[in-house]
Design an enzyme around this catalytic site. Structure first.
Site, mmCIF file in Angstrom:
data_model
loop_
_atom_site.group_PDB
_atom_site.id
_atom_site.type_symbol
_atom_site.label_atom_id
_atom_site.label_comp_id
_atom_site.label_asym_id
_atom_site.label_seq_id
_atom_site.Cartn_x
_atom_site.Cartn_y
_atom_site.Cartn_z
ATOM 1 N N GLY A 14 0.925 -1.332 -0.093
ATOM 2 C CA GLY A 14 -0.008 -0.005 0.060
ATOM 3 C C GLY A 14 1.024 1.361 0.036
ATOM 4 O O GLY A 14 0.473 2.450 0.203
ATOM 5 N N SER A 15 2.025 1.194 -0.304
ATOM 6 C CA SER A 15 2.940 2.367 -0.489
ATOM 7 C C SER A 15 2.270 3.475 -1.321
ATOM 8 O O SER A 15 2.522 4.544 -1.152
ATOM 9 C CB SER A 15 4.212 2.204 -0.708
ATOM 10 O OG SER A 15 4.495 1.829 -2.132
ATOM 11 N N ASN A 16 1.726 3.062 -2.489
ATOM 12 C CA ASN A 16 1.186 4.170 -3.297
ATOM 13 C C ASN A 16 -0.101 5.058 -2.735
ATOM 14 O O ASN A 16 -0.093 6.136 -2.632
ATOM 15 C CB ASN A 16 0.687 3.530 -4.921
ATOM 16 C CG ASN A 16 1.967 3.629 -5.530
ATOM 17 O OD1 ASN A 16 2.332 4.449 -6.251
ATOM 18 N ND2 ASN A 16 2.517 2.142 -5.868
ATOM 19 N N MET A 91 -4.225 -6.536 -7.174
ATOM 20 C CA MET A 91 -3.867 -7.664 -8.134
ATOM 21 C C MET A 91 -4.656 -8.457 -8.433
ATOM 22 O O MET A 91 -4.674 -9.795 -8.334
ATOM 23 C CB MET A 91 -2.424 -8.462 -7.412
ATOM 24 C CG MET A 91 -1.416 -7.417 -7.446
ATOM 25 S SD MET A 91 -0.811 -6.504 -8.850
ATOM 26 C CE MET A 91 0.818 -6.517 -8.568
ATOM 27 N N LEU A 94 -10.108 -6.720 -13.029
ATOM 28 C CA LEU A 94 -11.680 -6.237 -12.708
ATOM 29 C C LEU A 94 -12.297 -6.510 -14.391
ATOM 30 O O LEU A 94 -11.676 -6.062 -15.138
ATOM 31 C CB LEU A 94 -11.545 -4.675 -12.325
ATOM 32 C CG LEU A 94 -11.253 -4.714 -11.011
ATOM 33 C CD1 LEU A 94 -11.022 -3.342 -10.616
ATOM 34 C CD2 LEU A 94 -12.024 -5.473 -9.925
ATOM 35 N N HIS A 110 1.111 1.261 -12.884
ATOM 36 C CA HIS A 110 1.882 0.201 -13.337
ATOM 37 C C HIS A 110 3.457 0.551 -13.471
ATOM 38 O O HIS A 110 3.734 1.530 -13.959
ATOM 39 C CB HIS A 110 1.277 -0.372 -14.633
ATOM 40 C CG HIS A 110 1.943 -1.632 -15.046
ATOM 41 N ND1 HIS A 110 1.557 -3.014 -14.686
ATOM 42 C CD2 HIS A 110 2.819 -2.103 -16.197
ATOM 43 C CE1 HIS A 110 2.419 -3.794 -15.121
ATOM 44 N NE2 HIS A 110 3.104 -3.362 -16.002
ATOM 45 N N GLU A 143 -10.761 -2.295 -20.653
ATOM 46 C CA GLU A 143 -11.038 -3.866 -20.242
ATOM 47 C C GLU A 143 -9.690 -4.593 -20.427
ATOM 48 O O GLU A 143 -9.847 -5.900 -20.056
ATOM 49 C CB GLU A 143 -12.352 -4.253 -21.042
ATOM 50 C CG GLU A 143 -13.639 -3.617 -20.614
ATOM 51 C CD GLU A 143 -14.790 -3.942 -21.341
ATOM 52 O OE1 GLU A 143 -14.771 -5.117 -21.907
ATOM 53 O OE2 GLU A 143 -15.790 -3.211 -21.121
ATOM 54 N N GLY A 144 -8.808 -4.234 -20.931
ATOM 55 C CA GLY A 144 -7.428 -4.977 -20.971
ATOM 56 C C GLY A 144 -6.741 -5.177 -19.715
ATOM 57 O O GLY A 144 -7.026 -4.590 -18.432
HETATM 58 C C1 GAR Z 1 3.555 -1.169 -7.281
HETATM 59 O O1 GAR Z 1 4.795 -1.288 -7.971
HETATM 60 C C2 GAR Z 1 2.445 -1.021 -8.534
HETATM 61 O O2 GAR Z 1 2.896 -0.284 -9.542
HETATM 62 C C3 GAR Z 1 2.255 -2.566 -8.819
HETATM 63 O O3 GAR Z 1 2.100 -3.301 -7.842
HETATM 64 C C4 GAR Z 1 3.093 -2.370 -6.750
HETATM 65 C C5 GAR Z 1 2.169 -2.080 -5.361
HETATM 66 O O4 GAR Z 1 2.753 -1.437 -4.684
HETATM 67 N N1 GAR Z 1 1.177 -2.769 -9.806
HETATM 68 C C6 GAR Z 1 1.034 -3.443 -10.638
HETATM 69 O O5 GAR Z 1 1.992 -4.137 -10.892
HETATM 70 C C7 GAR Z 1 -0.310 -3.535 -11.348
HETATM 71 N N2 GAR Z 1 -0.470 -4.213 -12.535
HETATM 72 P P1 GAR Z 1 2.337 -0.695 -3.243
HETATM 73 O O6 GAR Z 1 1.370 -1.708 -2.600
HETATM 74 O O7 GAR Z 1 3.369 -0.476 -2.239
HETATM 75 O O8 GAR Z 1 1.700 0.418 -3.509
#
Ligand code: GAR
Length: 194
Positions: A14-16, A91, A94, A110, A143-144
């Site tokens: 969840g850092s983002n 992850m 949807l 991403h 949708e992709g």
């Molecule tokens: C991030 O690097 C994000 O870009 C990636 O998962 C990580 C989540 O980190 N997302 C994908 O790969 C989506 N296809 P976080 O939980 O620390 O935010």
């Protein structure tokens, strides 16, 4: 905070999500987080949400079919009436029903310069391909898998001797810089439409 409500979907660290929340707290992003939903019960981001007084909801996805999970998510999100749904390391793919419920309002981040290296382990894919530049992308989800109109990207140089971990860490720093900026751009668009 009418029209500027963010629902954030996570699966792990969840850092983002934390970076978005910090941008709001600093006053850089004019928005509010109405809820955080995780499909994994032990996602670390849930603890941060609870400690910050944000509604933290677990909606376990294991063993549930996509269509059924999508409608569960829709029913959970609807009462919050989110302006944007932000996938932040969520992850789980949807389906169209979910995207139709929040048309043009689902964002995703991403860790590659899309359209290169969609899907899992984007940083590993970049290293295996041997690109010299990778980065990260925030886009509107369609949708992709990791496709849809791009809002912001940041490039990150791939260094000799980079491992998946070192490259991922440098990309993640940039992710934390662009997600809240992309949200600000989208909120501008969405609120102008009203
Ligand atoms: C991030 O690097 C994000 O870009 C990636 O998962 C990580 C989540 O980190 N997302 C994908 O790969 C989506 N296809 P976080 O939980 O620390 O935010």
């Amino acid at each position: 905070m009418e029209n500027r409500k963010l629902a954030i979907l996570i699966s792990g660290r969840g850092s983002n999500f934390v970076a978005i929340h910090k941008a709001i707290c600093r006053g850089d992003l004019d928005a509010g987080i109405c809820c955080v939903i995780s499909n994994m019960p032990d996602a670390a981001g849930l603890d941060y949400a609870r400690a910050s007084g944000i509604d933290a909801i677990v909606l376990q996805s294991q063993g549930i079919e996509r269509v059924q999970y999508d409608s569960l998510l829709i029913d959970t999100l609807r009462p919050f009436d989110p302006t944007l749904v932000c996938l932040a390391g969520f992850m789980r793919i949807l389906g169209p029903e979910f995207l139709r419920a929040f048309p043009g309002r689902v964002l995703n981040i991403h860790p590659s310069l899309l359209p290169a290296f969609p899907g899992l382990h984007a940083q590993r894919q970049a290293l295996e391909y041997g690109v010299k530049i990778s980065g990260c992308t925030v886009h509107i989800a369609d949708e992709g898998v990791d496709t849809g109109p791009i809002l912001l990207q940041r490039a990150v140089e791939v260094l000799d001797g980079d491992s998946e971990e070192t490259l991922s860490a440098r990309i993640l720093e940039q992710e934390h810089q662009i997600y809240w900026r992309a949200i600000a751009l989208m909120l501008e668009r969405v609120t102008r439409r009203k």
